[in-house]
Write an enzyme that holds these catalytic residues in place. Structure first.
Site, PDB file in Angstrom:
ATOM      1  N   ASP A   1     -19.809 -21.654   1.010  1.00 28.03           N
ATOM      2  CA  ASP A   1     -18.753 -22.658   0.845  1.00 28.03           C
ATOM      3  C   ASP A   1     -17.355 -22.089   0.708  1.00 28.03           C
ATOM      4  O   ASP A   1     -16.391 -22.848   0.710  1.00 28.03           O
ATOM      5  CB  ASP A   1     -19.042 -23.519  -0.390  1.00 28.03           C
ATOM      6  CG  ASP A   1     -18.747 -22.789  -1.687  1.00 28.03           C
ATOM      7  OD1 ASP A   1     -19.075 -21.595  -1.775  1.00 28.03           O
ATOM      8  OD2 ASP A   1     -18.189 -23.424  -2.607  1.00 28.03           O
TER       9      ASP A   1
ATOM     10  N   ASP B   1     -17.149 -16.461   2.219  1.00 29.00           N
ATOM     11  CA  ASP B   1     -18.358 -16.681   3.019  1.00 29.00           C
ATOM     12  C   ASP B   1     -18.062 -16.803   4.503  1.00 29.00           C
ATOM     13  O   ASP B   1     -18.990 -16.806   5.317  1.00 29.00           O
ATOM     14  CB  ASP B   1     -19.070 -17.961   2.554  1.00 29.00           C
ATOM     15  CG  ASP B   1     -19.575 -17.863   1.131  1.00 29.00           C
ATOM     16  OD1 ASP B   1     -20.059 -16.776   0.761  1.00 29.00           O
ATOM     17  OD2 ASP B   1     -19.482 -18.858   0.392  1.00 29.00           O
TER      18      ASP B   1
ATOM     19  N   ASP C   1     -25.363 -18.488  -0.541  1.00 28.92           N
ATOM     20  CA  ASP C   1     -24.388 -18.032  -1.524  1.00 28.92           C
ATOM     21  C   ASP C   1     -24.767 -18.663  -2.862  1.00 28.92           C
ATOM     22  O   ASP C   1     -25.458 -19.687  -2.897  1.00 28.92           O
ATOM     23  CB  ASP C   1     -22.991 -18.477  -1.086  1.00 28.92           C
ATOM     24  CG  ASP C   1     -21.936 -18.160  -2.126  1.00 28.92           C
ATOM     25  OD1 ASP C   1     -21.892 -17.012  -2.584  1.00 28.92           O
ATOM     26  OD2 ASP C   1     -21.177 -19.078  -2.494  1.00 28.92           O
TER      27      ASP C   1
END
Length: 640
Positions: free
Chosen positions: A519, A523, A324
């Site tokens: 995080d 996600d 990410d």
């Protein structure tokens, strides 16, 4: 990992087996040998029956394990009257399975954090209390009805108070709103909306109350779809075959052939039983779990929580890593990148403009205000008290600082006070905060979400460790994401991704196993769908941490590479331990086939082999020698 049979909780099986062994010894010592034999044999056969049931279920599913040899050893020793050997084999099996299951225990709670964050109630505006002009707005008086979240219907007018989570997708009916969508998109900068905009559930409201007209029920809104994605991805994750089972078929075939040959050549079934006891696959059952327990312990001391042995093995074999962007490759917190002074700002300096801006921003709740104040503190600037501070929702702040009016915020807000302002030199990924001092334009403060300093070195280390493809998945636009990816050393990026898009991308990657590092709540589905999900848990969301197999408890991206390195070293030691155990077992089996090792001596001989393999496998719990770290380990394969 496939489920075991419905034996008692395995630590209790070890305890019960020890009790039966003690009772058998006491009965023998009291002269009741026949009773001792019946007790030990009956207990061993009962355990064997449960093992056989589970083994047949596994075979029907296509799983061949080392359990067949253990079952044959129990039956053979029971049939030949070697009841002590039989019950010792049961003890070895129970101990090995207990270690395996303890090392592989995984908390199945990834939905809990998502569900706990979801609002339980909503503030519905009673329809008869709409504004008199027929438009939707903030309700007059206290015309609010708190209802269970499931009672919301399409078309309801909903009030969302400051810092509350939006309960359902809807159309904004307030004049404006500022929302934190990081839980949905992962992007840290707040998003401003005006009347008529579509608002997604799961967004966090800013400092001012808003109203929206629900366009979907909570069950069919964006946040519920994220919850459903996590559940679906967790259920669809492919099981991992137990490491020892990969050696099961050739070892089992050889052991059975050697037992049959020794029986045929010697006409003594006890030799066949002794071979099977010596072949009881305790090094296979115990060595790998002990090594993986050691690796998990080693990782924990480094601030890396690994929740299962399968995750550690998948880390060792990983071929793709997807990151990410916001909060993972980047810091996740806006930072001041530059201060651009306007020509008419003279004689003010950068520090003076920053100090005046931070002084006015003291009274703002905006995330960008916190970044500006933090930069002033970093430079050691003293903040002035401000009077008459006013915050204009989604626009900015105006205050009297050091005898002059300071306006901070969006371009149109500052222009209303100081006149036209020029465009600042914005780079991709930057945002500008405009500053007016008195009646003149003082300049802009440029902020950006900066790349973590360890990101490039982490990606280089992953490539050195055998990772073939590194990707970046982000909900941000390409113009913002591309410079971050280039700086980090990532060639492949996917932008404008919603949670479902990330899941599909990860599922379709050809190079596997796949690690996903993230995080945020957005996600959580892709962390659950990946072969190994790694959550940056120091500042990340609880939902991400609960959905991931691996949680990094310190705010250090370099721990991703360290986790892969620990996985590779652990797998290597586990395989070496299995090799040592199998080699020594072959020597013991040969002695048993020649009549040199009786069944009970074979059982205790296997216990000695177990001890040696355990001691070797425990090396995984120790940190490697300094000379063995870094590129040395990175260049080795998992089978080295």
């Amino acid at each position: 990992m496939r489920r075991r049979t419905s034996l008692p909780r395995l630590p209790w099986l070890v305890v019960i087996t020890c009790v039966v062994i003690t009772a058998t010894i006491l009965l023998d010592a009291a002269g009741a040998g026949a009773a001792a034999q019946r007790l030990a044999t009956a207990y061993s056969l009962a355990v064997a029956a449960v093992q056989a049931y589970g083994m047949l279920r596994d075979i029907r599913k296509g799983h061949w394990g080392v359990d067949l040899l253990a079952l044959m050893a129990i039956l053979a020793t029971a049939a030949t009257g070697e009841y002590y050997a039989s019950i010792v084999v049961v003890l070895m099996i129970a101990s090995g399975q207990a270690l395996d299951d303890f090392a592989s225990a995984r908390a199945q709670t990834q939905l809990r954090a998502l569900l706990e964050r979801a609002p339980r109630a909503a503030h519905r505006v009673m329809e008869e209390e709409r504004d008199q002009d027929g438009t939707d707005g903030a309700p007059a008086g206290g015309a609010i009805e708190d209802v269970p979240i499931d009672d919301l219907r399409v078309g309801d007018l909903v009030l969302v108070r400051p810092a509350e989570v939006v309960p359902a997708d809807g159309t904004l009916t307030a004049d404006s709103a500022t929302l934190d969508e990081s839980m949905l998109t992962g992007e840290s900068l707040p998003v401003d909306y005006v009347r008529g905009a579509h608002i997604l559930s799961g967004s966090l409201n800013g400092a001012d109350a808003l109203t929206l007209r629900a366009t979907a029920t909570p069950a069919h809104s964006q946040y519920s779809r994220i919850v459903a994605l996590v559940a679906e991805a967790s259920a669809s994750r492919s099981p991992t075959v137990r490491l020892a089972d990969r050696f099961a078929v050739p070892f089992t075939v050889f052991a059975l052939a050697l037992a049959a040959l020794s029986w045929v050549l010697s006409s003594d079934p006890t030799r066949a039983a002794a071979v099977l006891v010596a072949a009881t696959p305790c090094p296979l059952l115990i060595a790998a779990p002990v090594a993986f327990l050691g690796g998990i312990s080693r990782a924990a001391r480094a601030g890396i929580i690994v929740r299962s042995t399968q995750a550690l093995e998948q880390l060792a074999r990983a071929r793709s890593v997807a990151f990410d962007k916001t909060g993972t490759l980047t810091s996740g917190t806006p930072l001041v990148g530059a201060i651009v002074l306007a020509p008419m700002a003279a004689p003010l300096t950068e520090d003076e403009v920053l100090g005046l801006t931070a002084s006015a921003e003291q009274y703002s709740t905006h995330v960008l205000a916190a970044a500006i104040i933090a930069e002033a503190a970093r430079r050691g600037l003293a903040l002035h008290p401000a009077s008459g501070a006013q915050e204009f929702a989604t626009d900015g702040v105006r205050a009297e600082v050091a005898g002059t009016t300071v306006a901070v915020g969006k371009r149109r807000f500052v222009e209303r006070l100081v006149g036209p302002v020029p465009d600042p030199p914005l780079s991709p990924g930057e945002t500008a905060v405009y500053v007016g001092v008195g009646e003149r334009f003082a300049g802009c403060i440029l902020l950006r979400d900066a790349l973590r300093g360890t990101a490039p070195s982490t990606i280089r280390s992953l490539v050195a460790l055998g990772v073939r493809e590194v990707l970046m998945l982000t909900g941000d636009v390409e113009a913002t994401a591309r410079p971050i990816a280039r700086e980090a050393g990532v060639d492949t990026i996917h932008t404008d991704c919603l949670p479902g898009d990330k899941v599909e991308i990860v599922r379709n990657l050809p190079e596997r196993p796949v690690i996903m590092v993230g995080d945020g709540v957005n996600d959580a589905p892709v962390l659950a769908a990946a072969d190994v999900g790694i959550a940056m848990g120091a500042r990340g969301s609880t939902a991400a941490s609960e959905s991931a197999e691996v949680v990094i408890t310190v705010d250090d991206l370099a721990k991703v590479g360290e986790a892969v390195l620990i996985g590779k070293r652990t797998l290597r030691i586990a395989l070496q331990s299995i090799g040592i155990g199998i080699g020594l077992s072959l020597v013991l089996m040969t002695g048993a086939a020649l009549g040199l090792v009786p069944p009970l001596a074979g059982a205790f001989g296997q216990e000695g082999i177990d001890l040696l393999t355990i001691l070797y496998a425990l090396r995984a719990a120790r940190a490697p020698r300094s000379g063995a770290r870094g590129s040395t380990d990175a260049g080795r394969s998992a089978h080295g």
